[in-house]
Every structure is written in C-alpha cells, then in structure tokens.
Write an enzyme that holds these catalytic residues in place. Structure first.
Site, PDB file in Angstrom:
ATOM      1  CG  ASP A 148      -1.946  -1.126   1.202  1.00 16.55           C
ATOM      2  OD1 ASP A 148      -2.574  -1.409  -0.059  1.00 16.55           O
ATOM      3  OD2 ASP A 148      -2.252  -1.677   2.377  1.00 16.55           O
ATOM      4  CG  ASP A 178      -6.597  -1.389  -1.826  1.00 21.83           C
ATOM      5  OD1 ASP A 178      -6.831  -2.595  -1.729  1.00 21.83           O
ATOM      6  OD2 ASP A 178      -5.764  -0.889  -1.117  1.00 21.83           O
TER       7      ASP A 178
END
Length: 199
Positions: A148, A178
């Site tokens: 991330d 995401d």
C-alpha cells in the site's frame, strides 16, 4: 467460441489496470523503505510505503492459516466475478456497458491484490525500515503482503470533537487496486443499482 469485441475491450481494460497497479507496487517496493514517506501535494497527499498482512486496513485474519484461507477466498471470488462477467456478455439482451465496466474494475482490483498475496513473498526480499526490497524470497506461496502507498491525511479533527478530536480524518493507506474496487463498487451502487435489484 470467439470472444466478443466488448469482451475483448473489457479484458484489455482489466489487464491495463492490473499492469498499472503492479508497476506502482514494484516501484514502491524496490525504491522505498518500509514506512518511508514522499510528499506529493504538500502533507495532504503522500506516498507512504506500508505492507498489509491481512485484509483491508491491515486487519489480520487468523495467522498463517487464516492468510491461506483469505487468499483462497480471494481466488474463488475472482473466479466467480470472471464467470459472472462472461455470463453477462453472453446474454441475448445486452447488459449496460457501465455494469460490465464496473465489474471489470472490481475484478481487476481484486486480482491486483491477489498477485501480491500469491507471489510477492516468493519474488522479493523482506522490506524493512532501513533497506529496500530486492529479488529474493521472504514468505511461501500465498503468504505475501499487499503493498500500500497512497495516503491522504486531509486534516486532523479539532480536539473539541467528541470521540474524533486529534485523529486524522482519513487514515487508511491504500493502493491502486483498492481504488479500482472502491470506484467500481461506488459507481455500480450509484448508477446501476436498478440492474442489480432486478438480478
């Protein structure tokens, strides 16, 4: 049976989204140390390298075996989404293109994170707070961590706000995959809920 032109375009869109996701993740993993932050637009948009061991927002799920089950669930969900899109493409009554695009966004995003779980542990060395990852291995198949990097600490709640005072408004760190899932889901809910209500 040959794939329809619409099916081909959706496949190419899905591949493009997965490639973008993986290029960003590989660049971050091989050029940034864990926890390193790069300001993009002041302090409110940063590239912040973190790794997600489990589900969304870093939640864990039952240790090693939980990770295997979670990755297996993701693979099954990906297969169901692919099957569903192929069924919709074969219908005699055309399905709205927006429905297919929204589902493709969700499917591509899911697959982007599946790649991390399946392969990153086998392909890269462990990321640390002092060294960047190189080619190597840090975990077995299905035990990789999701990379991330997008962080938007837009503002901090004033201290006088009950229960929220002093906390950052939007704390989660997320990735391109995401974003694909989120945008696809919100788009379908806002603009194509009637289609799914009928389904």
């Amino acid at each position: 049976m040959a794939m329809s032109s619409k099916g081909t375009r959706l496949l190419l869109l899905g591949i493009l989204l997965v490639v973008i996701d993986q290029v960003i993740k590989v660049l971050v993993k091989t050029n940034m140390t864990l926890g390193e932050s790069i300001p993009v637009l002041g302090n409110w948009f940063q590239l912040l390298f973190v790794e997600n061991k489990g589900m969304a927002f870093g939640m864990a799920f039952g240790g090693v075996w939980g990770k295997y089950l979670l990755t297996l669930f993701r693979l099954i969900l990906f297969g169901v989404l692919c099957w569903w899109i192929s069924r919709l493409l074969k219908r005699e009554n055309p399905v709205p293109t927006g429905v297919l695009v929204g589902l493709t966004l969700i499917t591509a995003g899911a697959f982007g994170n599946i790649i991390d779980c399946l392969c990153y542990g086998l392909v890269f060395s462990e990321s640390t707070y002092s060294t960047v990852a190189t080619l190597g291995s840090y975990a077995p198949l299905m035990q990789g961590k999701v990379v991330d990097m997008f962080y938007f600490p837009l503002w901090t709640w004033p201290d006088w706000v009950p229960g929220l005072g002093g906390h950052i408004f939007f704390e989660p760190v997320f990735n391109f995959a995401d974003s694909c899932v989120t945008v696809g889901a919100i788009y379908l809910i806002l603009f194509h809920w009637k289609f799914f209500a009928k389904e």
